[in-house]
Design a protein around this motif. Structure first.
Motif, short mmCIF file in Angstrom:
data_model
loop_
_atom_site.label_atom_id
_atom_site.label_comp_id
_atom_site.label_asym_id
_atom_site.label_seq_id
_atom_site.Cartn_x
_atom_site.Cartn_y
_atom_site.Cartn_z
N LYS A 51 1.12 -1.27 0.07
CA LYS A 51 0.07 0.23 0.51
C LYS A 51 0.96 1.56 -0.10
O LYS A 51 2.02 1.58 0.24
N PRO B 109 -3.68 4.83 3.02
CA PRO B 109 -4.04 4.03 2.15
C PRO B 109 -4.93 3.97 0.70
O PRO B 109 -5.53 3.37 1.15
N ILE B 110 -3.45 3.10 -0.24
CA ILE B 110 -4.27 2.86 -1.75
C ILE B 110 -2.97 1.90 -2.10
O ILE B 110 -2.02 2.18 -1.24
N TYR B 111 -3.75 0.79 -2.31
CA TYR B 111 -3.52 -0.44 -3.15
C TYR B 111 -1.72 0.13 -4.32
O TYR B 111 -2.60 1.09 -5.12
#
Length: 101
Positions: free
Chosen positions: A32, A62-64
């Protein structure tokens, strides 16, 4: 992971599709990233100490890493980085303009 801290990325999918931002933190184990100005959530915070202000705070979540793509600083296009060996050192290279990233 193909993205590191301080890289400029563009979001490929989700509610923030098309937004560009700088990677503030990368978590390779969880795959992430925290990207500046992307995936912003609002949080209600209570004042804990005297003189501290409470209220609604905006915070990046968070973002992948699979949802973002690196942006080349030279050609300013999203690209997958290639790897080359120069002087015994492994460097990342833009696949479109062949510039070192």
């Amino acid at each position: 992971m193909h993205i590191k801290t301080n890289d400029t990325v563009v979001v490929l999918s989700g509610k923030d599709k098309g937004k560009q931002g700088k990677v503030m933190m990368a978590d390779p184990k969880g795959r992430k990233l925290i990207v500046e100005g992307v995936n912003v959530a609002q949080r209600h915070q209570k004042p804990r100490k005297q003189g501290e202000e409470g209220g609604i705070i905006k915070k990046e979540t968070p973002i992948y890493a699979s949802k973002v793509m690196r942006v080349c600083p030279k050609c300013d296009k999203p690209t997958r980085p290639a790897h080359k060996f120069e002087d015994g050192e492994k460097i990342r290279v833009c696949k479109k303009c062949n510039a070192a990233i």
